[in-house]
Design an enzyme around this catalytic site. Structure first.
Site, mmCIF file in Angstrom:
data_model
loop_
_atom_site.group_PDB
_atom_site.id
_atom_site.type_symbol
_atom_site.label_atom_id
_atom_site.label_comp_id
_atom_site.label_asym_id
_atom_site.label_seq_id
_atom_site.Cartn_x
_atom_site.Cartn_y
_atom_site.Cartn_z
ATOM 1 C CG HIS A 267 -10.197 2.160 -11.296
ATOM 2 N ND1 HIS A 267 -11.280 2.702 -11.946
ATOM 3 C CD2 HIS A 267 -10.511 2.185 -9.973
ATOM 4 C CE1 HIS A 267 -12.206 3.034 -11.049
ATOM 5 N NE2 HIS A 267 -11.757 2.738 -9.852
HETATM 6 C C1 LIG Z 1 -7.981 4.400 -2.692
HETATM 7 C C2 LIG Z 1 -8.704 3.468 -3.638
HETATM 8 C C3 LIG Z 1 -10.034 3.688 -3.914
HETATM 9 C C4 LIG Z 1 -10.719 2.845 -4.798
HETATM 10 N N1 LIG Z 1 -12.048 3.071 -5.032
HETATM 11 C C5 LIG Z 1 -12.730 2.232 -5.836
HETATM 12 C C6 LIG Z 1 -14.135 2.411 -6.054
HETATM 13 O O1 LIG Z 1 -14.757 3.322 -5.498
HETATM 14 N N2 LIG Z 1 -14.759 1.546 -6.895
HETATM 15 C C7 LIG Z 1 -14.103 0.537 -7.533
HETATM 16 O O2 LIG Z 1 -14.728 -0.203 -8.292
HETATM 17 N N3 LIG Z 1 -12.775 0.358 -7.347
HETATM 18 C C8 LIG Z 1 -12.079 1.162 -6.510
HETATM 19 N N4 LIG Z 1 -10.737 0.975 -6.316
HETATM 20 C C9 LIG Z 1 -10.072 -0.108 -7.058
HETATM 21 C C10 LIG Z 1 -10.297 -1.458 -6.402
HETATM 22 O O3 LIG Z 1 -10.067 -1.348 -5.008
HETATM 23 C C11 LIG Z 1 -9.330 -2.469 -7.025
HETATM 24 O O4 LIG Z 1 -9.552 -2.551 -8.421
HETATM 25 C C12 LIG Z 1 -9.509 -3.860 -6.441
HETATM 26 O O5 LIG Z 1 -9.377 -3.843 -5.028
HETATM 27 C C13 LIG Z 1 -8.462 -4.780 -7.031
HETATM 28 O O6 LIG Z 1 -8.512 -6.018 -6.363
HETATM 29 P P1 LIG Z 1 -7.252 -6.970 -6.296
HETATM 30 O O7 LIG Z 1 -7.705 -8.216 -5.628
HETATM 31 O O8 LIG Z 1 -6.647 -7.069 -7.644
HETATM 32 O O9 LIG Z 1 -6.172 -6.216 -5.398
HETATM 33 P P2 LIG Z 1 -6.261 -5.690 -3.900
HETATM 34 O O10 LIG Z 1 -7.667 -5.397 -3.516
HETATM 35 O O11 LIG Z 1 -5.246 -4.608 -3.802
HETATM 36 O O12 LIG Z 1 -5.806 -6.945 -3.028
HETATM 37 C C14 LIG Z 1 -4.472 -7.355 -2.949
HETATM 38 C C15 LIG Z 1 -4.195 -7.812 -1.529
HETATM 39 O O13 LIG Z 1 -2.908 -8.424 -1.471
HETATM 40 C C16 LIG Z 1 -2.221 -7.966 -0.330
HETATM 41 N N5 LIG Z 1 -0.773 -8.067 -0.610
HETATM 42 C C17 LIG Z 1 -0.056 -7.381 -1.521
HETATM 43 N N6 LIG Z 1 1.238 -7.764 -1.502
HETATM 44 C C18 LIG Z 1 1.333 -8.729 -0.573
HETATM 45 C C19 LIG Z 1 2.417 -9.521 -0.089
HETATM 46 N N7 LIG Z 1 3.655 -9.394 -0.580
HETATM 47 N N8 LIG Z 1 2.161 -10.409 0.893
HETATM 48 C C20 LIG Z 1 0.911 -10.542 1.388
HETATM 49 N N9 LIG Z 1 -0.159 -9.823 0.972
HETATM 50 C C21 LIG Z 1 0.058 -8.926 0.004
HETATM 51 C C22 LIG Z 1 -2.698 -6.539 -0.151
HETATM 52 O O14 LIG Z 1 -2.500 -6.116 1.172
HETATM 53 C C23 LIG Z 1 -4.174 -6.666 -0.529
HETATM 54 O O15 LIG Z 1 -4.946 -7.032 0.586
HETATM 55 C C24 LIG Z 1 -10.039 1.780 -5.427
HETATM 56 C C25 LIG Z 1 -8.689 1.546 -5.129
HETATM 57 C C26 LIG Z 1 -8.036 2.372 -4.234
HETATM 58 C C27 LIG Z 1 -6.576 2.095 -3.897
#
Ligand SMILES: Cc1cc2nc3c(=O)[nH]c(=O)nc-3n(C[C@H](O)[C@H](O)[C@H](O)COP(=O)(O)OP(=O)(O)OC[C@H]3O[C@@H](n4cnc5c(N)ncnc54)[C@H](O)[C@@H]3O)c2cc1C
Length: 339
Positions: A267
């Protein structure tokens, strides 16, 4: 002012120019990396990596997460737990896809969650700082778990070897409001290299370990209730070799154990903190615009000022929804709401 982005795809380099603005949404690990590579970050650190500072901001600081003691296991004397060899059957797959029930309907075997305000557990309106995540299996339920949780083979064989074939359940006593803060830093100025993650778990004055200990004690207490005794629940009491000197089940033992098998549930957040302009730690303003740079917003879990006392996926979606409205508002685009 941010005017566009540069990326490679299929071996080709592209530059895309933005007429209005650039939105960075690469998550709490990679958004700070992208900002720092672009010269937005702590001046001293950028200088160490030979990057010219455009704006000196506390990018990458304030890393927060939810983490727990892993491997707190209870043995039962029935066959009601989830074990890989019993679960991976065609019937269970069919049941899940036809009715959305059965063992596959429990995400990662998680069957119950409890949220507790440790300072006032009786207050139903309290703000939880501890979560108990109940799993209908444990590290012995699936052979791949040892590697998945990165547990040393010797430790695994010593502690979990004796119950390898048993039915078990497990609790993750998880810290929700950590005081320890980590940091994301650049390994170097190469965008294709991963940044370095310094979680700094348990780097606070002792608050975080006490909350997890509270969770361990609560889980053990619950395992003795009538509901769990129906299955003959018993705490697995083979100590971790590196912690055995403290005596199993003492506070000192659990403090050692939680630093030996520490599990994150990924998280990560808060590394581009949102805050008012007089907050020296803030990276983005309340409209998620990066301070000191025009045409640049961050929209993802990195903008959270503090990790919420909840799993982070839904809060991140809420940030995204809100950001979509803010962006439309700023550009004079009408906001329509779904009926
Ligand atoms: C294994 C795992 C299990 C989880 N389980 C849960 C759960 O059960 N319940 C829950 O509430 N939360 C869960 N989480 C947490 C939740 O997934 C995250 O809090 C949420 O996805 C965050 O969203 P975000 O948009 O900040 O980042 P992300 O979802 O990580 O999105 C970022 C995106 O940017 C892309 N990216 C990164 N760097 C670059 C770059 N340089 N160029 C192009 N693209 C790039 C990545 O590929 C990704 O697609 C889990 C996380 C993980 C890793």
């Amino acid at each position: 002012r941010a005017f566009g982005i540069e990326f490679t795809k299929g071996g080709r380099r592209y530059v895309i120019k933005a007429r209005r603005e650039v939105v960075v949404s690469a998550g709490a690990i990679n958004s700070p990396q992208l900002l720092m590579l672009s010269g937005i970050g702590p001046r001293e650190h950028l200088a160490e990596r030979n990057i010219t500072t455009v704006v000196d901001l506390r990018v990458g600081y304030n890393l927060q997460d939810h983490w727990a003691l892993g491997g707190l296991t209870f043995i039962i004397n029935s066959t009601d737990s989830i074990r890989a060899e019993r679960v991976a059957t065609l019937n269970n797959v069919i049941e899940y896809f036809s009715q959305h029930t059965g063992p596959f309907s429990a995400p990662s075997g998680t069957e119950a969650l409890a949220f507790i305000d440790t300072s006032d557990p009786g207050d139903e309106d309290g703000y939880p700082d501890l979560e108990l995540l109940f799993v209908a299996g444990s590290l012995v339920s699936q052979p791949a778990y040892r590697q998945l949780f990165a547990i040393d083979r010797y430790v695994y064989d010593e502690v979990y070897g004796p119950i390898r074939n048993r039915d078990t359940w497990m609790v993750f006593p998880m810290l929700l409001l950590p005081e320890s803060k980590g940091r994301i830093i650049l390994r170097n100025k190469n965008p294709f290299e991963k940044p370095l993650i310094h979680p700094n778990y348990f780097s606070d004055g002792g608050h975080d370990q006490k909350v997890i200990l509270h969770g361990i004690r609560k889980a053990i207490e619950l395992s003795k209730t009538k509901a769990f005794q129906k299955y003959g629940s018993r705490l697995h009491d083979v100590p971790l070799p590196t912690c055995a000197r403290h005596g199993f089940n003492t506070d000192a033992y659990w403090y050692c154990a939680m630093k030996t098998i520490t599990n994150t549930i990924y998280h990560h957040c808060c590394t581009n903190k949102m805050g008012p302009s007089d907050d020296p730690d803030a990276v983005v303003d309340p409209k998620l615009r990066v301070y000191g740079v025009g045409g640049l917003r961050v929209v993802d879990a990195s903008v959270m000022p503090h990790v919420p006392a909840a799993h982070t996926n839904a809060p991140t979606m809420m940030i995204a929804e809100k950001a979509a409205d803010i962006i439309k508002q700023d550009w004079g685009i009408p906001i329509t709401t779904r009926k």
